[in-house]
Scaffold this motif. Sequence first.
Motif, mmCIF file in Angstrom:
data_model
loop_
_atom_site.group_PDB
_atom_site.id
_atom_site.type_symbol
_atom_site.label_atom_id
_atom_site.label_comp_id
_atom_site.label_asym_id
_atom_site.label_seq_id
_atom_site.Cartn_x
_atom_site.Cartn_y
_atom_site.Cartn_z
ATOM 1 N N MET A 198 -3.023 -33.620 -27.459
ATOM 2 C CA MET A 198 -3.358 -32.823 -28.634
ATOM 3 C C MET A 198 -2.379 -31.667 -28.752
ATOM 4 O O MET A 198 -2.164 -30.919 -27.796
ATOM 5 C CB MET A 198 -4.786 -32.272 -28.516
ATOM 6 N N ASP A 199 -1.736 -31.541 -29.909
ATOM 7 C CA ASP A 199 -0.858 -30.421 -30.190
ATOM 8 C C ASP A 199 -1.637 -29.378 -30.967
ATOM 9 O O ASP A 199 -2.040 -29.622 -32.100
ATOM 10 C CB ASP A 199 0.369 -30.882 -31.014
ATOM 11 N N VAL A 200 -1.855 -28.272 -30.343
ATOM 12 C CA VAL A 200 -2.622 -27.202 -30.989
ATOM 13 C C VAL A 200 -1.628 -26.165 -31.503
ATOM 14 O O VAL A 200 -0.808 -25.635 -30.760
ATOM 15 C CB VAL A 200 -3.601 -26.563 -30.007
ATOM 16 N N VAL A 201 -1.697 -25.874 -32.783
ATOM 17 C CA VAL A 201 -0.843 -24.873 -33.400
ATOM 18 C C VAL A 201 -1.700 -23.676 -33.731
ATOM 19 O O VAL A 201 -2.671 -23.769 -34.483
ATOM 20 C CB VAL A 201 -0.145 -25.428 -34.678
#
Length: 95
Positions: free
Chosen positions: A91-94
């Motif tokens: 998961m890429d959390v921005v």
Amino acid sequence: LYYNPYFPGGAIAMPKMLVDGGAEYDDGTPASASQQAKDVVTFLTWSCYPYQDEMRIMGIKACFVLSLMIAFASYSKRLRWAPLKSQRIVMDVVN
């Protein structure tokens, strides 16, 4: 009157049905009253369930088949779900 400890009062008019030496066995087994009682109970059990041996064999076969089906089902479940369970989720959390 005859003594019977299981009858109320301990006295009953019916004599003992099984006595020592009341039967002759071909194999030389002593014909005691307890042996005759065991033989009567064995015969009554057999007459009540004449197909018990066939049912026991069928039950053993059914347990064997069910164990094979459970083994196959567990192996196929493991084979089918292994790719999904071994995936990594990134998961890429921005912020």
